[in-house]
Design an enzyme around this catalytic site. Structure first.
Site, mmCIF file in Angstrom:
data_model
loop_
_atom_site.group_PDB
_atom_site.id
_atom_site.type_symbol
_atom_site.label_atom_id
_atom_site.label_comp_id
_atom_site.label_asym_id
_atom_site.label_seq_id
_atom_site.Cartn_x
_atom_site.Cartn_y
_atom_site.Cartn_z
ATOM 1 C CG HIS A 25 -2.061 -0.965 1.142
ATOM 2 N ND1 HIS A 25 -3.375 -0.613 1.292
ATOM 3 C CD2 HIS A 25 -2.066 -2.298 0.891
ATOM 4 C CE1 HIS A 25 -4.153 -1.682 1.141
ATOM 5 N NE2 HIS A 25 -3.374 -2.723 0.914
ATOM 6 C CG ASN A 376 1.690 -2.801 -5.535
ATOM 7 O OD1 ASN A 376 1.485 -1.664 -5.937
ATOM 8 N ND2 ASN A 376 1.122 -3.287 -4.444
ATOM 9 C CB SER A 377 4.362 -8.355 -8.258
ATOM 10 O OG SER A 377 4.965 -8.222 -6.989
ATOM 11 C CD GLN A 397 -1.466 -13.233 -3.979
ATOM 12 O OE1 GLN A 397 -1.301 -14.441 -3.862
ATOM 13 N NE2 GLN A 397 -1.205 -12.398 -2.967
HETATM 14 O O1 LIG Z 1 12.241 -8.021 -2.823
HETATM 15 C C1 LIG Z 1 11.228 -7.349 -3.040
HETATM 16 C C2 LIG Z 1 9.917 -7.895 -3.056
HETATM 17 C C3 LIG Z 1 8.853 -7.051 -3.299
HETATM 18 N N1 LIG Z 1 9.059 -5.717 -3.497
HETATM 19 C C4 LIG Z 1 7.916 -4.808 -3.717
HETATM 20 O O2 LIG Z 1 6.866 -5.130 -2.821
HETATM 21 C C5 LIG Z 1 5.622 -4.875 -3.440
HETATM 22 C C6 LIG Z 1 4.770 -6.110 -3.271
HETATM 23 O O3 LIG Z 1 3.453 -5.820 -3.603
HETATM 24 P P1 LIG Z 1 2.480 -6.858 -4.314
HETATM 25 O O4 LIG Z 1 3.104 -7.404 -5.513
HETATM 26 O O5 LIG Z 1 1.177 -6.179 -4.529
HETATM 27 O O6 LIG Z 1 2.364 -8.069 -3.322
HETATM 28 P P2 LIG Z 1 1.930 -8.196 -1.764
HETATM 29 O O7 LIG Z 1 2.944 -7.569 -0.926
HETATM 30 O O8 LIG Z 1 1.675 -9.635 -1.549
HETATM 31 O O9 LIG Z 1 0.539 -7.383 -1.728
HETATM 32 C C7 LIG Z 1 -0.696 -7.568 -1.088
HETATM 33 O O10 LIG Z 1 -1.437 -6.387 -1.464
HETATM 34 C C8 LIG Z 1 -1.638 -6.227 -2.866
HETATM 35 C C9 LIG Z 1 -2.360 -4.907 -3.106
HETATM 36 O O11 LIG Z 1 -3.603 -4.892 -2.500
HETATM 37 C C10 LIG Z 1 -2.431 -7.411 -3.418
HETATM 38 O O12 LIG Z 1 -2.559 -7.283 -4.818
HETATM 39 C C11 LIG Z 1 -1.715 -8.711 -3.052
HETATM 40 O O13 LIG Z 1 -2.474 -9.819 -3.493
HETATM 41 C C12 LIG Z 1 -1.496 -8.789 -1.556
HETATM 42 O O14 LIG Z 1 -0.829 -9.977 -1.192
HETATM 43 C C13 LIG Z 1 5.897 -4.543 -4.895
HETATM 44 O O15 LIG Z 1 5.781 -3.152 -5.099
HETATM 45 C C14 LIG Z 1 7.341 -4.970 -5.097
HETATM 46 O O16 LIG Z 1 8.037 -4.162 -6.017
HETATM 47 C C15 LIG Z 1 10.322 -5.186 -3.504
HETATM 48 O O17 LIG Z 1 10.514 -3.988 -3.729
HETATM 49 N N2 LIG Z 1 11.359 -6.020 -3.271
#
Ligand SMILES: O=c1ccn([C@@H]2O[C@H](COP(=O)(O)OP(=O)(O)O[C@H]3O[C@H](CO)[C@@H](O)[C@H](O)[C@H]3O)[C@@H](O)[C@H]2O)c(=O)[nH]1
Length: 496
Positions: A25, A376-377, A397
């Protein structure tokens, strides 16, 4: 707030964006706040990002952070201010009573922040929250301030949730145990139950599942009654039909992709030496173009030891260089996988506890992304043009992988076996399918390239993200009415 440092200094729009205190977020919220602050419409636009106290301390881990907990700060573009949920220990609420306590505490804290801004002649003109924050709704009503929802998942998820709470819940719940049953929702391609967000089909009666449903029900009731604008981190070409459909029901503004730039400093709640030293970037630099498999499961997912071992086996079977992120808290049972990470590092791959993912995905050496498909990913992969191998676990997801594989054709899903595990052999098959030379691989790579160009056009200066954000800000009009703040001072109120 203890002093004026870091507070916006001029009249004009002032957005108070309240984010849930987790990685997924914080970054999209910060990017939105930055874009608002730099927008340059007819009046100055200020943006303040408010996060829970514990998150604030992780964002600014200086010795002074503890004393800053009552103080606003600034990075020169936006302001930051912490709020307290009463617990201030980063834990999730235990039960309904705990949730109610924290809602009251958060409301009180946010209300004090709003009153403080008003007393200093910088009234908040719009409160925003990432996905849903019931305290924000409470405080906005109390202070007569409009709310905008910042939906940080695809509009497809907004639509599924919207329709669930507008007539489709019985149909969905009555088929919740049949993953192949197809539901037809307005504006969406037929969607299998197995691809619905997990909490809508969670029949376990778990406390967490019930909490999600309750909170979302209140969100949609609030939307029906108060008609807040809804900003979505997507762009028109990604989800055209659903966007068109949802605009019939809600005031939707597509302001994505909200991923910032690969060179911009991003906030990382997970720290590791690597993140400062960027050894993995040096390592990437030494790899051939599009040769590296990047593997990361976001900031929430925990893998079982068995699953992690299978992933490592799969990577080794492929024999391609890989960069694997295993968060310190990313393994279940607090254990290590059978293959020690040290051993793994001496092979083809590099293992890190955290990295700057956007920077990694933007590197030309990366050829594919094994991902849990958090939004985000997913959108970072789209913007970077990197094909995805999806290994979804929960939440949105399960839907996002459908978009990736079936709607956009920029990746494929790694199938789980009867024990719920993606085996090494299955992972290796997927990697070869995406990285190899088959017609399917060509289509996936070409589609990824095309979507990247469209995404970048949307994100560029003057693109749809900026235009739609500006349109949103213009809908906020300063009215001549005044309202009473907590401390008895009068402040200008704003109407949408
Ligand atoms: O080594 C890492 C791993 C992750 N990230 C960042 O961490 C964020 C991860 O976000 P996301 O891909 O959305 O995954 P989650 O952290 O699992 O996010 C939760 O929140 C999201 C937004 O609501 C949902 O889409 C997901 O399903 C939910 O698990 C991204 O911006 C990545 O770039 C890094 O910078 N470095």
């Amino acid at each position: 707030m203890a002093d004026d440092e870091g507070l916006p200094q001029h009249d004009g729009h002032h957005f108070l964006l309240v984010a849930v205190g987790i990685q997924s977020h914080i970054n999209p919220a910060r990017v939105l706040a930055n874009r608002l602050a730099r927008l340059g419409v007819d009046a100055p636009v200020h943006a303040t990002l408010s996060v829970p106290v514990t998150t604030y301390r992780r964002m600014f881990p200086s010795p002074a952070a503890a004393t800053m907990a009552e103080t606003a700060s600034t990075d020169g573009v936006i302001s930051y201010v912490p709020y307290s949920d009463g617990a201030d220990d980063g834990s999730w609420p235990k039960d309904a009573d705990d949730r109610a306590l924290r809602r009251r505490a958060s409301s009180k804290s946010l209300s004090a922040i709003v009153a403080c801004f008003a007393a200093r002649g910088r009234p908040v003109t719009c409160m925003m929250c990432t996905v849903v924050s019931l305290p924000v709704f409470d405080v906005a009503r109390q202070h007569n301030i409009p709310v905008a929802i910042y939906w940080i998942q695809p509009v497809t998820l907004l639509a599924i949730n919207y329709h669930y709470f507008h007539g489709y819940n019985e149909l969905i719940v009555s088929h919740a145990t049949d993953p192949t049953y197809e539901v037809c929702l307005p504006g969406l391609s037929p969607l299998r139950i197995g691809n619905f967000p997990s909490f809508l089909i969670d029949m376990s009666g778990s406390e967490r599942g019930k909490a999600f449903i309750e909170v979302f029900q209140e969100l949609f009731e609030y939307m029906d009654q108060w008609r807040p604008k809804v900003l979505v981190n997507t762009f028109d070409e990604l989800e055209a039909n659903v966007i068109r459909e949802m605009k019939k029901h809600l005031d939707v503004f597509t302001v994505g992709p909200m991923v910032g730039s690969s060179t911009e400093a991003r906030i990382h709640l997970f720290k590791h030496d690597n993140i400062d030293e960027k050894r993995y970037m040096e390592w990437l630099q030494a790899q051939l173009e599009k040769s590296v498999v990047y593997v990361s499961f976001g900031s929430v997912t925990k893998n079982s030891k068995q699953q992690m071992d299978e992933i490592i086996d799969g990577l080794r079977q492929c024999g391609r260089p890989y960069l694997l992120v295993v968060r310190k808290d990313g393994l279940e049972d607090d254990g290590e996988s059978h293959h020690s990470l040290e051993d793994t590092q001496s092979q083809l791959g590099m293992v890190v506890e955290w990295c700057d993912q956007l920077e990694v995905l933007s590197h030309s050496a990366v050829g594919c992304f094994v991902s849990h498909c958090g939004w985000n990913s997913t959108i970072e992969a789209v913007v970077s043009g990197v094909p995805v191998i999806g290994v979804p676990n929960m939440f949105d997801q399960l839907t996002n992988i459908c978009l990736i594989e079936e709607e956009w054709e920029i990746g494929i899903k790694g199938e789980r076996n009867s024990h719920g595990v993606v085996t090494g052999t299955e992972l290796a098959r997927c990697i070869e399918l995406v990285m190899g030379e088959s017609p399917k691989a060509m289509v996936i790579r070409e589609r990824s390239k095309v979507l990247k160009e469209i995404a970048q056009a949307a994100a560029n200066a003057g693109g749809s993200a900026e235009k739609n954000l500006r349109d949103f800000v213009k809908t906020i009009q300063v009215s001549d009415t005044f309202c009473m703040d907590d401390d008895g001072t009068m402040s200008k109120s704003i109407k949408l």
